[in-house]
Enzyme design. Structure first.
Site, PDB file in Angstrom:
ATOM      1  N   LEU A  10       1.260  -1.270   0.140  1.00 60.15           N
ATOM      2  CA  LEU A  10      -0.163  -0.124  -0.500  1.00 60.15           C
ATOM      3  C   LEU A  10       0.817   1.701  -0.134  1.00 60.15           C
ATOM      4  O   LEU A  10       0.545   2.240  -0.006  1.00 60.15           O
ATOM      5  CB  LEU A  10      -0.991  -0.015   1.186  1.00 60.15           C
ATOM      6  CG  LEU A  10      -1.965  -1.469   1.316  1.00 60.15           C
ATOM      7  CD1 LEU A  10      -2.961  -0.957   2.619  1.00 60.15           C
ATOM      8  CD2 LEU A  10      -2.361  -1.430   0.234  1.00 60.15           C
ATOM      9  N   GLY A  11       2.196   0.919   0.238  1.00 59.20           N
ATOM     10  CA  GLY A  11       3.011   2.406  -0.087  1.00 59.20           C
ATOM     11  C   GLY A  11       3.422   2.679  -1.088  1.00 59.20           C
ATOM     12  O   GLY A  11       2.553   3.006  -2.432  1.00 59.20           O
ATOM     13  N   ASP A  34       0.088  -6.079   3.849  1.00 60.30           N
ATOM     14  CA  ASP A  34       0.447  -4.713   4.524  1.00 60.30           C
ATOM     15  C   ASP A  34      -0.175  -5.047   5.852  1.00 60.30           C
ATOM     16  O   ASP A  34      -0.522  -5.960   6.062  1.00 60.30           O
ATOM     17  CB  ASP A  34       0.117  -2.836   3.148  1.00 60.30           C
ATOM     18  CG  ASP A  34       1.290  -1.902   3.570  1.00 60.30           C
ATOM     19  OD1 ASP A  34       1.439  -1.747   3.239  1.00 60.30           O
ATOM     20  OD2 ASP A  34       0.636  -2.178   4.912  1.00 60.30           O
ATOM     21  N   ILE A  35       0.752  -4.344   6.575  1.00 63.84           N
ATOM     22  CA  ILE A  35       0.272  -4.705   7.805  1.00 63.84           C
ATOM     23  C   ILE A  35      -0.728  -3.215   8.263  1.00 63.84           C
ATOM     24  O   ILE A  35      -1.657  -3.143   8.769  1.00 63.84           O
ATOM     25  CB  ILE A  35       1.410  -3.407   8.536  1.00 63.84           C
ATOM     26  CG1 ILE A  35       0.764  -3.984  10.075  1.00 63.84           C
ATOM     27  CG2 ILE A  35       1.911  -2.283   8.577  1.00 63.84           C
ATOM     28  CD1 ILE A  35       3.008  -3.591  10.656  1.00 63.84           C
ATOM     29  N   ARG A  36      -1.866  -2.765   7.354  1.00 60.77           N
ATOM     30  CA  ARG A  36      -2.086  -1.995   7.477  1.00 60.77           C
ATOM     31  C   ARG A  36      -3.737  -2.220   5.956  1.00 60.77           C
ATOM     32  O   ARG A  36      -3.253  -3.312   5.307  1.00 60.77           O
ATOM     33  CB  ARG A  36      -2.096   0.019   7.173  1.00 60.77           C
ATOM     34  CG  ARG A  36      -1.698   0.542   6.179  1.00 60.77           C
ATOM     35  CD  ARG A  36      -1.103   1.724   6.705  1.00 60.77           C
ATOM     36  NE  ARG A  36      -0.472   2.087   5.091  1.00 60.77           N
ATOM     37  CZ  ARG A  36      -0.386   2.292   4.199  1.00 60.77           C
ATOM     38  NH1 ARG A  36      -1.506   3.187   4.197  1.00 60.77           N
ATOM     39  NH2 ARG A  36       0.201   3.170   3.094  1.00 60.77           N
ATOM     40  N   ASP A  49       2.594  -8.564   8.719  1.00 63.72           N
ATOM     41  CA  ASP A  49       3.777  -7.862   9.483  1.00 63.72           C
ATOM     42  C   ASP A  49       4.788  -8.617   9.253  1.00 63.72           C
ATOM     43  O   ASP A  49       4.761  -9.811   9.169  1.00 63.72           O
ATOM     44  CB  ASP A  49       3.038  -7.364  10.826  1.00 63.72           C
ATOM     45  CG  ASP A  49       4.246  -7.431  11.607  1.00 63.72           C
ATOM     46  OD1 ASP A  49       5.299  -6.914  10.754  1.00 63.72           O
ATOM     47  OD2 ASP A  49       3.890  -6.867  12.666  1.00 63.72           O
ATOM     48  N   TYR A 138      18.731   4.516   8.030  1.00 60.80           N
ATOM     49  CA  TYR A 138      18.671   3.359   7.252  1.00 60.80           C
ATOM     50  C   TYR A 138      19.510   3.440   5.925  1.00 60.80           C
ATOM     51  O   TYR A 138      19.407   2.278   4.990  1.00 60.80           O
ATOM     52  CB  TYR A 138      17.784   4.579   6.568  1.00 60.80           C
ATOM     53  CG  TYR A 138      17.035   4.940   5.166  1.00 60.80           C
ATOM     54  CD1 TYR A 138      15.764   3.154   4.305  1.00 60.80           C
ATOM     55  CD2 TYR A 138      17.222   5.272   3.625  1.00 60.80           C
ATOM     56  CE1 TYR A 138      15.099   3.411   3.481  1.00 60.80           C
ATOM     57  CE2 TYR A 138      16.704   4.934   2.073  1.00 60.80           C
ATOM     58  CZ  TYR A 138      15.518   4.306   2.695  1.00 60.80           C
ATOM     59  OH  TYR A 138      14.994   4.244   1.025  1.00 60.80           O
ATOM     60  N   LYS A 142      20.649  -0.286   4.673  1.00 60.18           N
ATOM     61  CA  LYS A 142      20.364  -1.032   2.930  1.00 60.18           C
ATOM     62  C   LYS A 142      21.560  -1.445   2.233  1.00 60.18           C
ATOM     63  O   LYS A 142      21.880  -2.181   1.920  1.00 60.18           O
ATOM     64  CB  LYS A 142      20.467   0.885   1.828  1.00 60.18           C
ATOM     65  CG  LYS A 142      19.050   1.177   2.166  1.00 60.18           C
ATOM     66  CD  LYS A 142      17.814   0.042   1.652  1.00 60.18           C
ATOM     67  CE  LYS A 142      16.441   1.246   1.672  1.00 60.18           C
ATOM     68  NZ  LYS A 142      15.490  -0.399   0.927  1.00 60.18           N
TER      69      LYS A 142
HETATM   70  N1  LIG Z   1       9.982   5.774  -2.005  1.00 60.71           N
HETATM   71  C1  LIG Z   1      10.951   6.554  -3.139  1.00 60.71           C
HETATM   72  O1  LIG Z   1      11.548   7.884  -3.342  1.00 60.71           O
HETATM   73  C2  LIG Z   1      12.199   5.743  -2.774  1.00 60.71           C
HETATM   74  C3  LIG Z   1      13.675   5.242  -3.247  1.00 60.71           C
HETATM   75  C4  LIG Z   1      14.654   4.205  -2.706  1.00 60.71           C
HETATM   76  C5  LIG Z   1      14.581   3.619  -2.421  1.00 60.71           C
HETATM   77  N2  LIG Z   1      12.532   2.858  -1.702  1.00 60.71           N
HETATM   78  C6  LIG Z   1      12.786   1.693  -1.147  1.00 60.71           C
HETATM   79  O2  LIG Z   1      12.086   1.018  -1.812  1.00 60.71           O
HETATM   80  C7  LIG Z   1      10.523   0.158  -1.057  1.00 60.71           C
HETATM   81  C8  LIG Z   1       9.268   0.457  -0.689  1.00 60.71           C
HETATM   82  O3  LIG Z   1       9.508   2.048  -0.491  1.00 60.71           O
HETATM   83  P1  LIG Z   1       7.982   3.196  -0.327  1.00 60.71           P
HETATM   84  O4  LIG Z   1       8.793   4.285  -0.355  1.00 60.71           O
HETATM   85  O5  LIG Z   1       6.880   2.531  -1.125  1.00 60.71           O
HETATM   86  O6  LIG Z   1       7.209   3.111   1.291  1.00 60.71           O
HETATM   87  P2  LIG Z   1       6.258   4.087   2.249  1.00 60.71           P
HETATM   88  O7  LIG Z   1       6.828   4.550   3.274  1.00 60.71           O
HETATM   89  O8  LIG Z   1       5.406   4.564   1.006  1.00 60.71           O
HETATM   90  O9  LIG Z   1       4.984   2.538   1.830  1.00 60.71           O
HETATM   91  C9  LIG Z   1       5.880   1.064   3.066  1.00 60.71           C
HETATM   92  C10 LIG Z   1       4.713   0.035   3.294  1.00 60.71           C
HETATM   93  O10 LIG Z   1       5.180  -0.593   4.435  1.00 60.71           O
HETATM   94  C11 LIG Z   1       3.908  -0.843   5.166  1.00 60.71           C
HETATM   95  N3  LIG Z   1       4.995  -0.725   6.127  1.00 60.71           N
HETATM   96  C12 LIG Z   1       4.833  -0.557   7.327  1.00 60.71           C
HETATM   97  N4  LIG Z   1       4.993  -0.930   7.955  1.00 60.71           N
HETATM   98  C13 LIG Z   1       5.346  -2.889   7.693  1.00 60.71           C
HETATM   99  C14 LIG Z   1       5.068  -3.753   8.024  1.00 60.71           C
HETATM  100  N5  LIG Z   1       5.853  -4.034   9.657  1.00 60.71           N
HETATM  101  N6  LIG Z   1       4.917  -4.979   7.588  1.00 60.71           N
HETATM  102  C15 LIG Z   1       4.643  -4.937   6.699  1.00 60.71           C
HETATM  103  N7  LIG Z   1       4.063  -3.465   5.753  1.00 60.71           N
HETATM  104  C16 LIG Z   1       4.573  -2.847   6.191  1.00 60.71           C
HETATM  105  C17 LIG Z   1       3.546   0.833   5.222  1.00 60.71           C
HETATM  106  O11 LIG Z   1       1.722   0.206   5.496  1.00 60.71           O
HETATM  107  C18 LIG Z   1       3.627   1.290   3.667  1.00 60.71           C
HETATM  108  O12 LIG Z   1       2.126   0.604   2.727  1.00 60.71           O
HETATM  109  C19 LIG Z   1      11.398   0.986   0.593  1.00 60.71           C
HETATM  110  O13 LIG Z   1      12.743  -0.175   0.728  1.00 60.71           O
HETATM  111  C20 LIG Z   1      12.062   2.437   0.480  1.00 60.71           C
HETATM  112  O14 LIG Z   1      13.615   2.128   0.925  1.00 60.71           O
HETATM  113  C21 LIG Z   1      11.949   3.701  -2.178  1.00 60.71           C
END
Ligand SMILES: NC(=O)c1ccc[n+]([C@@H]2O[C@H](COP(=O)([O-])OP(=O)(O)OC[C@H]3O[C@@H](n4cnc5c(N)ncnc54)[C@H](O)[C@@H]3O)[C@@H](O)[C@H]2O)c1
Length: 317
Positions: A10-11, A34-36, A49, A138, A142
């Site tokens: 959902l992210g 997702d967790i939500r 989760d 972070y 990574k």
């Molecule tokens: N968005 C960016 O610009 C970007 C850039 C570089 C790397 N990344 C990487 O891409 C990946 C996804 O990023 P994103 O931007 O979609 O993140 P986001 O924060 O938008 O989404 C993360 C999702 O993980 C879920 N989540 C949180 N805790 C959880 C748990 N314990 N169990 C299951 N789900 C859980 C949240 O509800 C959320 O929907 C990450 O590894 C991030 O580091 C993102």
């Protein structure tokens, strides 16, 4: 990729990736987790989760998944507020996802980030293989994650793949607490208010990419011939590098009255200062044909058009 389980679906990335994967591989072949709970459920969805290894294993097995796309994580700015929680979620979740992939023989994808670099990394044209001494939790997560993914391939033969994403810009789902989020927020504020206060200082260059290019990169890397990959994980990929006044100037071409000022956030500025100005994506280009279609100009046109519709409002001009 035929039966895919997505964590953190959902992210910012997962929400759009799930739609794209369902378009390509069929709605019933992509299990979003997702967790939500989502606001509207369309297509297969389960609560998960990622720190719950047993449930991750059971869901993957019952779904007969052959691929895991692991997106659940805490992003850079949020992780800095709660480093211990970030370690437990980012490393615990990744270890569980890798273990399930080993046990069930799944192809595996997880993104690293430009956050895996640090102040001693060469700032310009940052090489694929270079010094990585990040100064954020972070970044530490990574780098460890990149190494773990390599380890699971070398030690157990798990087909792990991954990229180092730059800041991702999209209009669909708001970003989740990263350092590059200003480059999304600026478009919202431009359309809604005609002005923006940047928390990142003028002159701070960072790599960025428009979401459609990021999603296509994931599909292309996962579909690539594995025998041609010398680096399996953590491929540098970038579509553009800019600093705040450049994105503001681009927006001004479409919203002439747009104004930007600065109130720098020292925490996020320090993170941005520790990251590269512009990374070199040539290994990804050579090994699996990475390419990006959107530059700053093309992305700005698309973002403003899509946001005007989304926010149901005419741009201030
Ligand atoms: N968005 C960016 O610009 C970007 C850039 C570089 C790397 N990344 C990487 O891409 C990946 C996804 O990023 P994103 O931007 O979609 O993140 P986001 O924060 O938008 O989404 C993360 C999702 O993980 C879920 N989540 C949180 N805790 C959880 C748990 N314990 N169990 C299951 N789900 C859980 C949240 O509800 C959320 O929907 C990450 O590894 C991030 O580091 C993102």
């Amino acid at each position: 990729m035929k039966k895919i389980i997505v964590t953190g679906a959902l992210g910012q990335i997962g929400s759009e990736l799930t739609v794209k994967l369902r378009d390509i591989y069929g709605e019933d072949n992509v299990l979003a987790t997702d967790i939500r709970k989502p606001e509207d459920i369309c297509g297969p969805f389960e609560l998960l989760d990622v720190t719950d290894a047993k449930k991750m294993y059971e869901l993957s097995k019952d779904f007969e998944a052959d691929t895991m796309i692991h997106m659940a994580a805490l992003l850079s700015a949020t992780a800095e507020k709660n480093p211990l929680f970030a370690w437990n979620l980012n490393m615990g979740g990744l270890m569980n996802a890798l273990e399930v992939s080993r046990e069930l023989d799944l192809q595996f994808f997880t993104p690293s980030s430009i956050g895996a670099f640090g102040p001693s990394t060469p700032k310009d044209n940052t090489p694929q293989d270079t010094l990585q001494r990040p100064t954020t939790m972070y970044g530490v997560n990574k780098v460890a994650g990149e190494l773990l993914c390599d380890y699971y391939f070398n030690r157990f033969g798990v087909d792990t793949r991954g990229v180092r994403f730059p800041g991702l810009i999209s209009y669909a789902t708001p970003p989740g607490g990263g350092t590059t989020d200003y480059a999304v927020d600026i478009y919202y504020k431009a359309v809604e208010q005609g002005r923006y206060t940047s928390y990142i200082a003028e002159g701070t260059y960072m790599d960025m990419m428009y979401m459609p290019d990021a999603l296509q990169a994931i599909v292309n890397l996962m579909e690539a011939d594995g025998s041609k990959l010398k680096h399996r994980n953590a491929f540098n990929i970038s579509a553009m590098s800019f600093e705040p006044s450049q994105i503001a100037a681009e927006i001004k071409k479409h919203i002439p009255s747009f104004k930007m000022d600065y109130t720098v956030d020292p925490v996020r500025q320090a993170i941005a200062d520790s990251w590269p100005n512009a990374i070199d994506s040539s290994a990804a280009v050579e090994e699996w044909g990475f390419k990006a279609d959107f530059d700053l100009e093309k992305m700005t046109i698309d973002m403003l058009e899509k946001l005007k519709v989304k926010l149901n409002q005419k741009a201030i001009s």
